[in-house]
Design a protein around this motif. Structure first.
Motif, PDB file in Angstrom:
ATOM      1  N   THR A   1      -6.752   9.055  -5.741  1.00 20.23           N
ATOM      2  CA  THR A   1      -6.286  10.351  -5.268  1.00 20.23           C
ATOM      3  C   THR A   1      -5.453  11.050  -6.330  1.00 20.23           C
ATOM      4  O   THR A   1      -4.639  10.423  -7.012  1.00 20.23           O
ATOM      5  CB  THR A   1      -5.407  10.140  -4.023  1.00 20.23           C
ATOM      6  OG1 THR A   1      -6.107   9.341  -3.089  1.00 20.23           O
ATOM      7  CG2 THR A   1      -5.037  11.463  -3.379  1.00 20.23           C
TER       8      THR A   1
ATOM      9  N   TYR B   1     -11.388   7.411   1.032  1.00 21.16           N
ATOM     10  CA  TYR B   1     -12.489   6.878   0.244  1.00 21.16           C
ATOM     11  C   TYR B   1     -13.361   6.029   1.140  1.00 21.16           C
ATOM     12  O   TYR B   1     -13.029   4.896   1.468  1.00 21.16           O
ATOM     13  CB  TYR B   1     -11.942   6.058  -0.932  1.00 21.16           C
ATOM     14  CG  TYR B   1     -11.295   6.940  -1.967  1.00 21.16           C
ATOM     15  CD1 TYR B   1      -9.942   7.247  -1.900  1.00 21.16           C
ATOM     16  CD2 TYR B   1     -12.045   7.490  -2.990  1.00 21.16           C
ATOM     17  CE1 TYR B   1      -9.367   8.080  -2.838  1.00 21.16           C
ATOM     18  CE2 TYR B   1     -11.473   8.314  -3.926  1.00 21.16           C
ATOM     19  CZ  TYR B   1     -10.136   8.612  -3.847  1.00 21.16           C
ATOM     20  OH  TYR B   1      -9.555   9.432  -4.778  1.00 21.16           O
TER      21      TYR B   1
ATOM     22  N   PHE C   1      -8.335  12.348   0.094  1.00 21.17           N
ATOM     23  CA  PHE C   1      -7.578  11.110  -0.042  1.00 21.17           C
ATOM     24  C   PHE C   1      -8.193   9.985   0.764  1.00 21.17           C
ATOM     25  O   PHE C   1      -7.588   8.922   0.913  1.00 21.17           O
ATOM     26  CB  PHE C   1      -6.114  11.328   0.364  1.00 21.17           C
ATOM     27  CG  PHE C   1      -5.935  12.033   1.673  1.00 21.17           C
ATOM     28  CD1 PHE C   1      -5.648  13.383   1.706  1.00 21.17           C
ATOM     29  CD2 PHE C   1      -6.054  11.332   2.869  1.00 21.17           C
ATOM     30  CE1 PHE C   1      -5.496  14.043   2.913  1.00 21.17           C
ATOM     31  CE2 PHE C   1      -5.893  11.991   4.071  1.00 21.17           C
ATOM     32  CZ  PHE C   1      -5.621  13.347   4.097  1.00 21.17           C
TER      33      PHE C   1
ATOM     34  N   GLN D   1     -10.867  -2.977  -4.556  1.00 24.42           N
ATOM     35  CA  GLN D   1     -11.793  -2.648  -3.478  1.00 24.42           C
ATOM     36  C   GLN D   1     -13.214  -2.570  -3.993  1.00 24.42           C
ATOM     37  O   GLN D   1     -14.156  -3.031  -3.343  1.00 24.42           O
ATOM     38  CB  GLN D   1     -11.407  -1.308  -2.842  1.00 24.42           C
ATOM     39  CG  GLN D   1     -10.045  -1.301  -2.198  1.00 24.42           C
ATOM     40  CD  GLN D   1      -9.995  -2.168  -0.947  1.00 24.42           C
ATOM     41  OE1 GLN D   1     -10.671  -3.177  -0.838  1.00 24.42           O
ATOM     42  NE2 GLN D   1      -9.182  -1.763  -0.015  1.00 24.42           N
TER      43      GLN D   1
ATOM     44  N   CYS E   1      -4.120   0.055   5.041  1.00 23.92           N
ATOM     45  CA  CYS E   1      -4.235   1.431   4.569  1.00 23.92           C
ATOM     46  C   CYS E   1      -5.031   1.523   3.281  1.00 23.92           C
ATOM     47  O   CYS E   1      -5.812   2.455   3.092  1.00 23.92           O
ATOM     48  CB  CYS E   1      -2.843   2.029   4.355  1.00 23.92           C
ATOM     49  SG  CYS E   1      -1.808   1.984   5.817  1.00 23.92           S
ATOM     50  N   SER E   2      -4.845   0.521   2.408  1.00 26.22           N
ATOM     51  CA  SER E   2      -5.485   0.657   1.093  1.00 26.22           C
ATOM     52  C   SER E   2      -6.983   0.451   1.162  1.00 26.22           C
ATOM     53  O   SER E   2      -7.672   0.636   0.171  1.00 26.22           O
ATOM     54  CB  SER E   2      -4.878  -0.326   0.089  1.00 26.22           C
ATOM     55  OG  SER E   2      -4.996  -1.645   0.573  1.00 26.22           O
ATOM     56  N   THR E   3      -7.498   0.096   2.325  1.00 27.45           N
ATOM     57  CA  THR E   3      -8.955  -0.015   2.458  1.00 27.45           C
ATOM     58  C   THR E   3      -9.607   1.324   2.158  1.00 27.45           C
ATOM     59  O   THR E   3     -10.652   1.396   1.537  1.00 27.45           O
ATOM     60  CB  THR E   3      -9.313  -0.453   3.882  1.00 27.45           C
ATOM     61  OG1 THR E   3      -8.548  -1.597   4.197  1.00 27.45           O
ATOM     62  CG2 THR E   3     -10.783  -0.757   3.995  1.00 27.45           C
ATOM     63  N   CYS E   4      -9.007   2.385   2.634  1.00 27.47           N
ATOM     64  CA  CYS E   4      -9.604   3.709   2.489  1.00 27.47           C
ATOM     65  C   CYS E   4      -8.722   4.684   1.733  1.00 27.47           C
ATOM     66  O   CYS E   4      -9.214   5.715   1.274  1.00 27.47           O
ATOM     67  CB  CYS E   4      -9.915   4.321   3.848  1.00 27.47           C
ATOM     68  SG  CYS E   4     -10.777   3.215   4.940  1.00 27.47           S
ATOM     69  N   HIS E   5      -7.445   4.416   1.655  1.00 28.27           N
ATOM     70  CA  HIS E   5      -6.542   5.377   1.040  1.00 28.27           C
ATOM     71  C   HIS E   5      -6.055   4.813  -0.275  1.00 28.27           C
ATOM     72  O   HIS E   5      -5.282   3.884  -0.315  1.00 28.27           O
ATOM     73  CB  HIS E   5      -5.330   5.659   1.941  1.00 28.27           C
ATOM     74  CG  HIS E   5      -5.681   6.358   3.223  1.00 28.27           C
ATOM     75  ND1 HIS E   5      -6.201   7.628   3.265  1.00 28.27           N
ATOM     76  CD2 HIS E   5      -5.613   5.941   4.508  1.00 28.27           C
ATOM     77  CE1 HIS E   5      -6.417   7.978   4.515  1.00 28.27           C
ATOM     78  NE2 HIS E   5      -6.070   6.973   5.292  1.00 28.27           N
ATOM     79  N   ARG E   6      -6.576   5.370  -1.352  1.00 26.04           N
ATOM     80  CA  ARG E   6      -6.064   4.949  -2.639  1.00 26.04           C
ATOM     81  C   ARG E   6      -5.981   6.167  -3.530  1.00 26.04           C
ATOM     82  O   ARG E   6      -5.928   6.121  -4.692  1.00 26.04           O
ATOM     83  CB  ARG E   6      -6.968   3.886  -3.263  1.00 26.04           C
ATOM     84  CG  ARG E   6      -8.429   4.022  -2.912  1.00 26.04           C
ATOM     85  CD  ARG E   6      -9.213   2.828  -3.420  1.00 26.04           C
ATOM     86  NE  ARG E   6     -10.474   2.713  -2.712  1.00 26.04           N
ATOM     87  CZ  ARG E   6     -11.635   3.159  -3.180  1.00 26.04           C
ATOM     88  NH1 ARG E   6     -11.688   3.740  -4.328  1.00 26.04           N
ATOM     89  NH2 ARG E   6     -12.739   3.026  -2.493  1.00 26.04           N
TER      90      ARG E   6
ATOM     91  N   ASP F   1       0.829  -1.210   0.000  1.00 28.20           N
ATOM     92  CA  ASP F   1       0.000   0.000   0.000  1.00 28.20           C
ATOM     93  C   ASP F   1       0.853   1.246   0.000  1.00 28.20           C
ATOM     94  O   ASP F   1       1.821   1.348   0.756  1.00 28.20           O
ATOM     95  CB  ASP F   1      -0.876   0.042   1.260  1.00 28.20           C
ATOM     96  CG  ASP F   1      -1.939  -1.019   1.257  1.00 28.20           C
ATOM     97  OD1 ASP F   1      -2.441  -1.337   2.343  1.00 28.20           O
ATOM     98  OD2 ASP F   1      -2.270  -1.528   0.174  1.00 28.20           O
TER      99      ASP F   1
ATOM    100  N   GLU G   1     -11.917   7.790  -8.333  1.00 27.34           N
ATOM    101  CA  GLU G   1     -11.603   6.733  -7.378  1.00 27.34           C
ATOM    102  C   GLU G   1     -10.153   6.726  -6.948  1.00 27.34           C
ATOM    103  O   GLU G   1      -9.759   5.937  -6.092  1.00 27.34           O
ATOM    104  CB  GLU G   1     -11.912   5.366  -8.019  1.00 27.34           C
ATOM    105  CG  GLU G   1     -13.373   5.144  -8.291  1.00 27.34           C
ATOM    106  CD  GLU G   1     -14.145   5.008  -7.005  1.00 27.34           C
ATOM    107  OE1 GLU G   1     -13.723   4.223  -6.151  1.00 27.34           O
ATOM    108  OE2 GLU G   1     -15.159   5.711  -6.846  1.00 27.34           O
TER     109      GLU G   1
ATOM    110  N   VAL H   1      -5.747  -0.868  -6.994  1.00 26.80           N
ATOM    111  CA  VAL H   1      -6.424  -1.215  -5.750  1.00 26.80           C
ATOM    112  C   VAL H   1      -7.846  -0.667  -5.730  1.00 26.80           C
ATOM    113  O   VAL H   1      -8.726  -1.238  -5.085  1.00 26.80           O
ATOM    114  CB  VAL H   1      -5.597  -0.721  -4.526  1.00 26.80           C
ATOM    115  CG1 VAL H   1      -5.530   0.788  -4.490  1.00 26.80           C
ATOM    116  CG2 VAL H   1      -6.151  -1.274  -3.253  1.00 26.80           C
TER     117      VAL H   1
ATOM    118  N   VAL I   1       0.520   5.098   0.886  1.00 28.37           N
ATOM    119  CA  VAL I   1      -0.399   6.024   1.544  1.00 28.37           C
ATOM    120  C   VAL I   1       0.115   7.439   1.298  1.00 28.37           C
ATOM    121  O   VAL I   1       1.069   7.894   1.931  1.00 28.37           O
ATOM    122  CB  VAL I   1      -0.470   5.730   3.052  1.00 28.37           C
ATOM    123  CG1 VAL I   1      -1.569   6.545   3.677  1.00 28.37           C
ATOM    124  CG2 VAL I   1      -0.704   4.251   3.286  1.00 28.37           C
ATOM    125  N   TYR I   2      -0.518   8.140   0.378  1.00 24.40           N
ATOM    126  CA  TYR I   2       0.014   9.448  -0.036  1.00 24.40           C
ATOM    127  C   TYR I   2      -0.017  10.469   1.094  1.00 24.40           C
ATOM    128  O   TYR I   2       0.895  11.285   1.223  1.00 24.40           O
ATOM    129  CB  TYR I   2      -0.791   9.988  -1.217  1.00 24.40           C
ATOM    130  CG  TYR I   2      -0.930   9.012  -2.350  1.00 24.40           C
ATOM    131  CD1 TYR I   2      -2.184   8.565  -2.749  1.00 24.40           C
ATOM    132  CD2 TYR I   2       0.185   8.529  -3.023  1.00 24.40           C
ATOM    133  CE1 TYR I   2      -2.318   7.670  -3.787  1.00 24.40           C
ATOM    134  CE2 TYR I   2       0.060   7.629  -4.056  1.00 24.40           C
ATOM    135  CZ  TYR I   2      -1.191   7.199  -4.435  1.00 24.40           C
ATOM    136  OH  TYR I   2      -1.327   6.308  -5.450  1.00 24.40           O
TER     137      TYR I   2
END
Lengths: 1048, 218
Positions: A934, B127, B125, A952, B213-218, A885, A932, A948, A887-888
């Motif tokens: 960022t 989701y 950022f 998701q 993290c990628s559950t919500c941050h993509r 992952d 979808e 991803v 994370v920006y």
């Protein structure tokens, strides 16, 4: 105690107050009125402390500053719901609509992903014969073109130097006035670009009937006119070949860039890839003879670089050779031709003989294809060879070519210009294209255009041609208009709009209709065409129309393939001997040794120049030269040595007092004394990306059209070349010369490990089991720490190097899907391009004719990722499903992760690259972003995420429906775009999944697996299928560590 | 002796300067700390709305289900604010002349949307997907609190990531039977009963809230 402590709360009540202080007598007395007052002042349910603290801060007098801090919260967002929400529309959820794209007369079926009423991504339509689900870079980039702020927005009228905004009504009036002076349309000409739209053809006939004096001309700077002439002379009428490469076992390409430079490339790639996975029953062998070095040559099992003149001789010799075999003779003498001391001289002859024998042995499973640049006699010869092979119906079908009686494009534009000069044509309506820019250099169209009484140009951009016309008419994009396309086999697709026209544009259909005062709308006309086309299929026209819209294509009602047989050729000498002689004497062309043969090619990114303003395409690296933002002069190693120049050195080409200066790109494999130049660059009126002289935006690349005359439309021989002293920075994404020699040497050694290849024979050797993984020996891998167990989904990806042809559709698809910015030429020179997936190109073997291979590289999602181990802020962590992952919002920009990545797949936003879209003039571009994903600002690292957002989305959808995620339900953008279906994504935990099968293949290996990073992406080794008689050349290159790994 | 650079009273004032120099940053930091606390700037946030719509009246008193207006909450990530049409379903007859509904009527007539102010806003950022939660036993009240008692909607929870993780790490106290999702006032008989119910729902539906993290941050 502070007097500002919470006085009382409804929960506690004054009787339970903690503080001994009170502020009023009522409070002390705890009267019911007091309690009521409290209840009103503090609404039930709210947390008192929050309000109170805010109040306290205000009281502190810091309120002025903090009012600003209160705006520390991001700007208040407004929600603007529909007034009437369309049934079934869910805000924020993607819908898919089928449409199609007409690119220079070739259709490709597409599916548009639309969010909130606008298209953001295009995919191939699996049901369309020209696509079968794949796309090329042009289709992927089309959505950016839709939102290009440089697209024309108003009707413009020009008179001399004066330019003013006009209106459609004004144009209609002017047109009407001109038509009054041109009875029956005499004196008016229409110059159109190629189109496969049946409705356009129907309207054209209607106009012709109404105004029979109108002359029609069709012009494209790059087309298959030679093939039409060739098949015309062979069959009596022009025919369109349709290849079935999945049925072919031996393919010979005569300068035919099947996988990149031909209209059917997406389809040919798909079919070819199906024969390349090493299965014994379907393995094909590809011979390529070419005068450049294309991706088709890179996919070849045997490749022969020859100058254009010699390719023609080769083709005629091939026909003669196959005829001999058909007559029962043998070619074994030629196949074992001795070199007389010079291997270079024997190889082409052996190649000819072996290819002929192989084709003949394959019979109906053989196929010969010739490229558009080959002269008509070659196409006729190829038709005859294919007839001899009797492959009609197996690997080859012929369909009637559209508009069989039209002259060639060059003839058309020449006769139009002559008529203009003679005064016969007083008015010209140009539909699309850019003829003033790309007409032949000896055709003075651009000079005569401004002198016309009436001239109008319908175009998406106000380009070079528009600026010479009296009227500029903005054209709608195909994504915002109604239309139709028909494929060669008769498959009909409707082009339906996915958004209302963003600009004040009209379509070609509407412009034509204006001529004839026709009523109706494009939608109506398309429906009429469809109804007429399918009239014989029954009564339920409405449901047929709905089905055609939903599926995206309507199959033809009958088989249009023609059984015609090619006419025999007149005997004209021994072509084989002519070829052998040409090889032996060694001169590739007449003229002095300082001359080159220039080969004109359509570009892999800007096509013929029409996409010059597309940032995605300009930054898309050419699959072979790896250059972006410009067009080099592509020459081979031998030529470079003879001229004494290196990469980036400027050279001047001169012709008839016109000269062109181009930077050199040395590409191994280009034949000696031949140079390839790409059309479509050096535009001065493309837009803010491609070049806009009016506003000081320098043109991208160099305009080579001054060298291109009508007599030498594809090849120009004896062009003097002079090496200049100047050098320019090289915008290549695969720089080799920056690496020191020691590094280069060691990397060259390792390349065999990064990109693994195996011959078909070795793969199926019964005595020695092949395993790609075991090519690299390493000690047992031990991990420094406990490896987590992966229950649940285990996402994995596989890339089949045997199927990948290097087209690069994945690169642009990824850019579209993930909001990847365009960085511009200077930053590419510094190596800061942002593509998450890159397609590396490697050479192997002899520098004059190397083998090449393409390898798409993206984040390998290592289970023991080196990048995760060094991030100081845990901005890149491992998910339970195996994804790395990114994370920006946590990333602070240390860039240590990119440093540690052995694959170098991480990209850093050194600047706020998307700043351009915040300028008021460019805000339209914001619509292309995928909501979808960022949109990254400066200072953050980014990389491939295995899409991803798609993973998701699929998981949530499956959970909502109470089912498991099915295999194939999640398709990454690169996988979906790939015309060859080389990329497979899925769940490794699912025993039935396709990706698991791929990973279990003998050809599967992990790149740099010996580092114990455990990549989740596996590559499948490239399978080559050399012919035993030519295999010796392969073996020489096969020996590990030999030859160049890259091009130095 | 050379002339002194600073005037003499500086000597006396030095301790005061010292104190100010020491205390000012502490003060500024303290103010900023509290100002930036989520509880300061998020909780209680109640932006002005173009229409004085009262959830307390519609959802509370009248008992309209949340999903009557927020129709997409079980199907998509966004819980869509209702279109003007939905308001006019009733209000073309009920309170048809009311001045409070002028903006709604104007919107319906002109075709321009009603410009609602967003209350629960997450950074770009992040989701968040409503359907993933609402379909699995998480009630509206867990994040939006008692909207059915709000005259004007305000943000009642911090909506910060740490707060989300509290539930993701321990969902049992926040799960309820699917038929009680929009019954904001529902409560289990006791905290122990809530945990029991939550655990059962979690087991039955295989609820494994991810903390990746990628559950919500993509």
């Amino acid at each position: 105690m502070s007097p500002l402590d919470p006085i009382a709360s409804p929960d506690h009540g004054p009787s339970a107050r903690r503080s001994p202080y009170w502020r009023t007598l009522e409070e002390l007395a705890d009267t019911p009125q007091f309690r009521e007052m409290l209840a009103k002042e503090f609404p039930y349910g709210i947390e008192l402390k929050g309000v109170h603290r805010r109040r306290w801060l205000q009281l502190m007098g810091a309120s002025l500053a903090l009012a600003g801090l209160g705006g520390c919260r991001w700007e208040k967002e407004e929600i603007a719901p529909f007034v009437h929400r369309p049934v079934g529309r869910i805000p924020g959820k993607a819908e898919h609509y089928a449409t199609a794209m007409d690119l220079a007369g070739t259709p490709i079926g597409l599916v548009a992903t639309c969010v909130d009423g606008r298209p953001i991504k295009l995919e191939g339509n699996p049901g369309h014969p020209m696509s079968l689900g794949g796309t090329d870079v042009f289709a992927q980039a089309a959505v950016l073109e839709l939102y290009d702020p440089d697209r024309g927005q108003d009707v413009v009228r020009r008179e001399g130097k004066r330019r003013e905004i006009a209106s459609w009504d004004a144009y209609r009036e002017a047109l009407g006035r001109f038509l009054q002076s041109a009875p029956e349309g005499r004196g008016l000409a229409i110059l159109a670009e190629a189109s496969c739209s049946p409705t356009l053809a129907r309207l054209r006939h209607a106009i012709s009937a109404r105004l029979p004096g109108i002359s029609w001309f069709e012009y494209e700077p790059w087309s298959d006119d030679n093939a039409r002439l060739g098949t015309g002379s062979a069959f009596g009428r022009p025919l369109q070949p349709f290849y079935r490469l999945d049925q072919a076992r031996v393919i010979l390409s005569l300068d035919a860039d099947l996988f990149g430079g031909m209209p059917g490339s997406v389809r040919w790639t798909r079919d070819f890839a199906a024969t390349r996975d090493g299965s014994p029953d379907r393995m094909s062998r590809l011979y390529v003879v070419e005068s450049g070095h294309t991706t088709t040559g890179a996919s070849a099992d045997h490749r022969l670089p020859l100058s254009p003149r010699r390719v023609v001789l080769f083709a005629m010799a091939m026909e003669a050779a196959v005829r001999r075999l058909a007559a029962g003779e043998t070619l074994s003498q030629l196949a074992e031709a001795e070199s007389g001391g010079n291997p270079g001289k024997a190889a082409p002859v052996r190649f000819l003989a072996v290819a002929a024998m192989d084709l003949w042995a394959a019979g109906s499973r053989g196929l010969v294809a010739a490229g558009p640049a080959m002269p008509p006699e070659v196409h006729a010869a190829v038709a005859r060879i294919n007839d001899l092979l009797k492959n009609r119906g197996t690997t080859l079908l012929y369909y009637p070519a559209p508009d069989p009686d039209r002259p060639t494009h060059v003839q058309a534009v020449t006769s139009l210009t002559e008529a203009m000069g003679a005064g016969e044509i007083r008015g010209l309506l140009i539909l699309g294209g850019n003829p003033a820019f790309n007409a032949p250099a000896d055709v003075p169209l651009a000079e005569r255009l401004p002198k016309l009484e009436f001239s109008a140009h319908l175009s998406g951009y106000e380009n070079e041609t528009s600026r010479l016309c009296g009227w500029y008419l903005p054209q709608v994009h195909f994504l915002e208009s109604w239309g139709d396309v028909q494929a060669w086999d008769g498959t009909y697709s409707v082009v339906q709009p996915t958004i209302a026209p963003l600009r004040n544009g009209k379509s070609t259909l509407e412009i034509l209709a204006m001529l004839g005062d026709m009523v109706g709308s494009p939608e109506q006309w398309v429906r009429e065409t469809f109804a007429a086309l399918t009239a014989e299929e029954g009564d339920d026209a409405e449901s047929r129309w709905a089905a055609a819209l939903q599926r995206g294509c309507h199959p033809p009602s009958r088989d249009y393939a023609v059984p015609d047989v090619a006419a025999a050729a007149e005997a004209s000498g021994d072509a084989v001997a002519a070829f052998t002689e040409a090889i032996r004497t060694g001169t590739s062309q007449p003229g002095s040794t300082a001359d080159l043969t220039i080969v004109f090619r359509r570009d892999a990114s800007v096509f013929d120049g029409r996409f010059a303003n597309s940032g995605w395409l300009q930054e898309f690296p050419d699959p072979m030269t790896r250059w972006t933002w410009g067009n080099p002069l592509v020459i081979g190693v031998g030529t470079a040595r003879r001229l004494g120049c290196q990469d980036g050195r400027l050279v001047r080409l001169e012709l008839d007092r016109r000269s062109v200066e181009l930077p050199v790109c040395i590409l191994p494999g280009v034949p000696d004394d031949t140079a390839v130049v790409f059309l479509g660059y050096g535009r001065e009126a493309a837009g803010h990306v491609g070049g806009l002289a009016d506003e000081g935006v320098p043109p991208v690349g160099v305009n080579v059209h001054p060298l291109r005359t009508s007599a030498d439309w594809f090849v120009r021989e004896s062009v003097p070349v002079r090496v200049l002293g100047k050098k320019v920075p090289i915008p290549s994404v695969q720089d080799h010369h920056l690496i020191d020699t020691v590094g280069l040497a060691s990397r060259t050694e390792r390349l065999g490990e990064l990109v693994r290849e195996v011959t078909f024979q070795r793969l199926h050797d019964p005595d020695a089991h092949y395993s790609a993984e075991h090519e690299v020996h390493h000690p047992p891998l031990e991990s420094l720490w406990t490896e987590p167990s992966h229950d649940g989904h285990r996402w994995g990806l596989s890339v089949d190097l045997s199927k990948c042809v290097g087209c690069g559709a994945c690169v642009v698809a990824c850019q579209a899907e993930n909001n990847i910015p365009v960085v511009g030429k200077e930053r590419v020179v510094r190596g800061r391009e942002m593509h998450w997936i890159r397609v590396d190109r490697y050479f192997r073997g002899d520098e004059d004719n190397p083998q090449s291979v393409h390898q798409p590289v993206m984040c390998q999602q290592c289970e023991l990722a080196p990048c995760e181990q060094v991030c100081p802020v845990a901005a890149t962590v491992h998910s339970k499903e195996g994804l790395n992952d990114m994370v920006y919002n946590r990333c602070v920009g240390t860039r240590y992760c990119a440093n540690n990545c052995p694959y170098k797949v991480r990209r850093f936003n050194y600047f706020y690259y998307h700043q351009r879209v915040e300028q008021p003039d460019n805000r339209l571009l914001q619509l292309v972003f995928n909501p979808e994903v960022t949109v990254r600002s400066r200072g953050v690292m980014e990389k491939c995420t295995y899409c991803v957002q798609r993973i998701q989305g699929a998981k949530i959808a499956a959970r909502n429906e109470g089912r498991a995620v099915a295999d194939g339900e999640i398709r990454t953008a690169c996988q979906q775009a790939c015309p060859a279906q080389a990329i497979v994504f899925g769940d490794l935990a699912d025993e039935q999944s396709a990706v698991r099968r791929e990973h279990a293949s003998a050809r599967a290996y992990g790149m740099l697996a010996e580092l114990n990073v455990k990549p989740r992406t596996k590559y499948l080794a490239r399978v080559r299928n050399p012919h035993p008689l030519l295999a010796a050349e392969h073996e020489a290159a096969d020996r590990r560590g030999e030859g160049h790994g890259g091009h130095a | 002796m050379p002339k002194p650079i600073l005037p003499p009273w500086v000597d006396q004032a030095r301790p005061i300067f010292g104190a100010v120099l020491l205390l000012t940053p502490i003060y500024v930091l303290g103010v900023a700390w509290f100002a930036a606390d989520p509880q300061t700037i998020d909780i209680g946030y109640a932006p002005a709305q173009p229409v004085p719509f009262s959830h307390a009246l519609h959802a509370g008193e009248l008992g309209l289900d949340c999903r009557y207006c927020h129709t997409t909450v079980e199907k998509a990530a966004h819980a869509a604010v209702p279109s003007t049409e939905i308001c006019m379903n009733c209000h073309n007859a009920i309170a048809a002349e009311s001045p409070k509904l002028a903006a709604v009527r104007d919107s319906y007539a002109s075709g321009k949307p009603v410009p609602w102010g967003r209350v629960h806003d997450l950074p770009d950022f992040v989701y968040f997907d409503h359907s993933a939660h609402v379909n699995r036993g998480v009630s509206c009240v867990e994040c939006h609190d008692r909207v059915d008692r709000m005259e004007r909607v305000f943000q009642s929870k911090t909506l910060r990531m740490g707060w989300c993780l509290e539930c993701h790490r321990n969902p049992d106290p926040h799960l309820r039977p699917q038929d009680q999702i929009t019954n904001l006032g529902w409560q289990a008989e006791s905290p122990e009963e809530q945990l029991r119910i939550g655990q059962e729902i979690r087991r039955r539906n295989n609820i494994q809230p991810s903390t990746d993290c990628s559950t919500c941050h993509r």
